[in-house]
Design a protein around this motif. Sequence first.
Motif: not given
Lengths: 408, 408
Positions: B336-346
């Motif tokens: 998700l971080s890689l593809k959207t720049g959205i970094f979520g917790e677990p």
Amino acid sequence: MGKYKLRCITCGKIYESSEVEYTCPKCGNRMGTLEVIYDYENIKIYREEFSKYENIWQFEKILPIEKGSYRTPLHVGGTPLYNTPSLAEELGIKELVIKYDGTNPTASYKDRASAIAITKAYEKGYDTIYCASTGNAASSLAGLSAPTKLKTFIFLPASAPIAKISQLFIYGAKVIPIDGSYDEAFDISMKIGEEKGWYCRNSAINPYLLEGKKTGALEIAIQNNWNIPDYLLVSVGDGTVISSFYKGFYDLYQLGLIDRIPKIIGVQAKGASAVKRVFDKGEPFLPDDIETNTIADSISVGKPRDVIKACKYVKASGGYFISVSDEEILSAIYELSLKTGIFGEPAGATSYAGLKKIAKKLGKEAKVAIVITGNGLKDIKAIEKFVKLRKIKPDLKAVREVIEEYEN
Amino acid sequence: MGKYKLRCITCGKIYESSEVEYTCPKCGNRMGTLEVIYDYENIKIYREEFSKYENIWQFEKILPIEKGSYRTPLHVGGTPLYNTPSLAEELGIKELVIKYDGTNPTASYKDRASAIAITKAYEKGYDTIYCASTGNAASSLAGLSAPTKLKTFIFLPASAPIAKISQLFIYGAKVIPIDGSYDEAFDISMKIGEEKGWYCRNSAINPYLLEGKKTGALEIAIQNNWNIPDYLLVSVGDGTVISSFYKGFYDLYQLGLIDRIPKIIGVQAKGASAVKRVFDKGEPFLPDDIETNTIADSISVGKPRDVIKACKYVKASGGYFISVSDEEILSAIYELSLKTGIFGEPAGATSYAGLKKIAKKLGKEAKVAIVITGNGLKDIKAIEKFVKLRKIKPDLKAVREVIEEYEN
């Protein structure tokens, strides 16, 4: 003229944007940083077209970007501005508004600059972008370039806070953690970037970064209902963020949207106050580098790249520079969190530390803005002295005893 | 009737809000959680009165709070909704929108509930508020109560991520770190809170929390221009957040503002799927507790407190529950971080892990929303396997070698 031109901060020579990529060829990287100047008279712009929490693309008319080029879909800008009357009263000033940029996509002010850098990389046809960073510009560039096709190289001191470093890896950036200072990482990145022909997102070198950063000033004006503060305090490392605040208000002034510019006061860490030293020596401002030592990693800069612009702009605003100790910065983080619920990283809370120091001098009638440039979650280690974790057995008696302690 | 009443989720008895503080006296804390029901027919409300990034107080007409009572000045809600067409295409669905709540004041969804809890504590005249929490509700309550006069006691497992624990101390909360599980911390907090007569901000027990949380659903409707998704996926621990999404859409439906409710799909960690188990056993839904084991600390709940409501609401929506492994959750964070720049917790990225699992089943025509409930910066340790830090000497030759590796 076109939408904008570039002007050397030292010799004043004006370039078309197609003529020069980064800095004035005559004055070099250090003295020849460029300003973006617009054809202010021909820009039609009105207060009513802006809204409080929209992202930075609402300012497109006064950003150095082309119509229809790439825009990050991440919500950069539109961060909150908090009016804190009780804190103002406590400090003995008339008004205090706090711009909090910890809610940007990668949790710092730097997203405003990275957004523009990525747009420019696309416009100019680059396939790789790089930066040197103390940490926030790095995680910002990594995060905003993640959903793009750009390859991203990041140079930063390996000692940067682990949260910022973790962001780089989770966003898939190619990381070069230098066993040295930010200043060393910066110089190496410049050489490699030039060799490789990559697009440079380095503070001061790339003239467009500051234009992204200036959107923070524009938002303060809008969110405070065009009630312009008398003073604005902001922490200073390389000098680009502080310059950008002047530039944002300057643009609004040139466009006839506001009738004055706040006095801009730069706050540096005592252990890294290179810009203050240059400013205090007076004109002509000449770079004068130092060794650094501060917990505020984001502003731990000994060789500030935007020192000329920062000094000229602060002087033009009628402001000045002050410095605060690491102790004062740590207290500022705690006090600000406790009194407002706003949790800033060390460099973020530095502006509040500065305000505490000079509030009396600013006086009872002063309307003040401060900028918290990064989220406290980016550097948990810095505040570990406040964290007093002791495990309590999961039984009522043990818990009651601890509660009694808290109550007495 | 007044603005709203309270109704027991099990026996259906309706109470005036003045009659009961937390749960149905007849059915008890576990079976007798309460719903807030409004006098829908007499509420005048229009799509046009809402804006995309305003804070939750724009929904005051359908929140269980009094006019003029305390409102947190922190900007809760108005978080971004991202439309990600290329990710949707990759997953083989028609549309994917991502609600990202990592930009709330304390960086999680829980701020929406804490905001309401604090308002209610003021309205009811309490001077102390408490909660048990896996971490996010704790840091949220601590942050939002920091600028108030309320005393705040926090019960949480001492094993919670250090970032969340650090937030508690920096906001000045009185912390009770239990050497045990969230479920143990919860039970202890309930006993102490009752003894002391403090106001309870515990999931499910306090009926108003869910009303704060439902604002996420309202924002999805507004920000997606009233284009309601077919499916909404959200991670599940206690079951309150998922219930709140149903309730938000339910309220909009009752008010005539939308014409259908999405199918709500709950995503649990395999090692903590207590709600799924209850749901899969079928009606009548009865609590059935388990031991937990998952890296997703925020949803590591063995004794879910809102299980009845969650199961009933999910069933009413036509949805269901699925579970994902810790491995799938970790991959989801990274992807998700890689593809959207959205970094979520677990726990935040768990909904995306769930979507990856069932996207094919949802089909090519599916319009889907997922909710990322917390910022990745809240749990850096969880992603340490992705962080490959090796220091590089500050010399050009060493750096060139590493770059070559990256390029090959």
